[in-house]
Motif scaffolding. Structure first.
Motif, mmCIF file in Angstrom:
data_model
loop_
_atom_site.group_PDB
_atom_site.id
_atom_site.type_symbol
_atom_site.label_atom_id
_atom_site.label_comp_id
_atom_site.label_asym_id
_atom_site.label_seq_id
_atom_site.Cartn_x
_atom_site.Cartn_y
_atom_site.Cartn_z
ATOM 1 N N TYR A 185 -18.447 -19.623 -31.135
ATOM 2 C CA TYR A 185 -17.059 -20.044 -30.982
ATOM 3 C C TYR A 185 -16.299 -19.075 -30.070
ATOM 4 O O TYR A 185 -15.540 -19.486 -29.198
ATOM 5 C CB TYR A 185 -16.364 -20.091 -32.339
ATOM 6 N N GLY A 190 -14.155 -17.113 -36.531
ATOM 7 C CA GLY A 190 -14.956 -18.332 -36.529
ATOM 8 C C GLY A 190 -14.617 -19.248 -37.678
ATOM 9 O O GLY A 190 -14.583 -20.482 -37.517
ATOM 10 N N ALA A 250 -19.886 -18.136 -35.385
ATOM 11 C CA ALA A 250 -18.598 -17.532 -35.054
ATOM 12 C C ALA A 250 -18.646 -16.887 -33.674
ATOM 13 O O ALA A 250 -17.686 -16.988 -32.900
ATOM 14 C CB ALA A 250 -18.215 -16.495 -36.107
#
Length: 404
Positions: A282, A24, A279
């Motif tokens: 993502y 991330g 993260a």
């Protein structure tokens, strides 16, 4: 398309929590790098694109005044179709995402922009920006997965109704803008509620959508044909507008299918996003999207959704930068041994449609059907379609055993 958490080979199982956070951080660094250097050249790009699209539409509509002549009809219709695609894909979709808000130009700002589409801008921004991009490919949360009319996952119980989903999908492609409008209103759910019990929000939204549709139809199917009438081009102009709108709808639908539905694109269980970090978000965005290879023309005509992976990672990043960041994003995916789904437009579209057909049938039916056993499989499908839940369950067990 089983949820990633149930796959025998989970593509993220090898990552530790620390790996995911590091992944991330690298993706975020790519975003920050572009944000730091965007400026006058980017602003010039979108202004040129808007000017080109508008002149193309004006020129095409002027050409259609002479559309009693076949060459003018073909040229005007093609130009109008391209103009509508550009207005929807590279301009409207991206401006309303807020990708150009940093310019502080009120004429090119997500809060002011409206588009040539059946869905009011406010409704689309809520369902697309706030819901779809937040809950990308989360089963039960992201209604973009099939717009609530299709079976999109093997764990979704099969019903004979789904046999028709290739037909529904083809019809939806032709009237895609109206399908999106119905989806934004959650029309199916709200129409099942007695009229007196429907929410004020739905009532106002439906009124706004109907107003928008009336305006769009008046423009394309009344005003412009009447303007062309003195030139003897009323019917050709009317036909050109129908063709342009249907062509735009089919193209938009195809691009969306290619970005969300090919084999290899992951879906996720609802429980998996509880306590999700940036993260992890993502990671889900990247695994739940697919790219289309094809070069600059494909990028522009798709609204740069040919870089759907990057768009879902960076939905507020201006579209003209996605081609630049794609190789960097791909390198990060390769570094962490993660699938990065991409392919040509024909390959991705064929893969998406194959999935539509495959999931319209009971699990394992297509994979276990051969020319030799086709009569038996057709008989089983007939029994599953006409019998009750008990019959479907028994035959499904046979299909599962054959597939195993």
């Amino acid at each position: 398309m089983t949820a990633i958490q149930k796959l025998e080979q989970n593509p993220v199982a090898h990552l530790t929590p620390e790996d995911i956070e590091a992944f991330g951080a690298e993706i975020e660094a790519i975003r920050q790098e572009v944000l730091a250097k965007r400026g006058a050249d980017d602003a010039a790009y979108i202004r040129r694109m808007i000017a080109f699209q508008r002149w193309l539409e004006v020129g095409s509509r002027a050409t259609l005044l002479a559309s009693v002549f076949p060459p003018a009809f073909v040229l005007g219709t093609a130009g109008l179709t391209i103009a509508k695609i550009l207005e929807n894909m590279e301009i409207g979709h991206n401006v309303m995402h807020g990708q150009w808000d940093w310019m502080r130009d009120p004429k090119i700002h997500s809060t002011n922009w409206d588009w040539d589409n059946a869905t009011p801008a406010a409704a689309w921004k809520h369902s697309h920006n706030e819901l779809h991009h937040t809950y990308t490919n989360v089963l039960g949360k992201d209604n973009d997965l099939g717009y609530s009319i299709m079976r999109v996952d093997e764990d979704q119980r099969w019903h004979p109704f789904f046999l028709a989903q290739p037909l529904w999908n083809a019809i939806n492609a032709c009237i895609f803008e109206y399908g999106i409008a119905a989806y934004d209103l959650e029309l199916g759910k709200n129409l099942r509620i007695p009229k007196e019990k429907r929410s004020e929000e739905f009532t106002k939204g439906a009124a706004a959508t109907l107003k928008k549709i009336r305006g769009q139809m008046l423009k394309d199917y009344v005003v412009h044909p009447l303007v062309a009438a003195p030139f003897g081009a009323l019917l050709p102009t009317l036909a050109a507008n129908v063709i342009a709108n249907v062509g735009r709808n089919i193209w938009s639908h195809s691009i969306i299918m290619c970005g969300h539905f090919p084999e290899g694109v992951a879906v996720f269980e609802k429980a998996s996003i509880e306590g999700e970090t940036k993260a992890e978000w993502y990671l889900r965005q990247g695994l739940g999207s697919a790219n289309i290879t094809g070069g600059k023309l494909m990028d522009i005509m798709s609204g740069n959704l040919s870089h759907q992976v990057e768009h879902h990672l960076f939905p507020d990043l201006n579209s003209n930068r996605l081609a630049e960041v794609a190789p960097k994003v791909k390198a990060v995916f390769e570094k962490y041994d993660l699938p990065y789904v991409e392919g040509s437009f024909p390959k991705q579209l064929a893969s998406a449609w194959h999935k539509v057909f495959r999931l319209s049938l009971p699990n394992g039916w297509l994979a276990t059907t051969t020319p030799k056993n086709a009569p038996k499989r057709m008989a089983q499908l007939y029994k599953m379609s006409t019998g009750g839940r008990k019959a479907r369950k028994a035959i499904q067990a046979e299909l599962d055993a054959a597939a195993a």
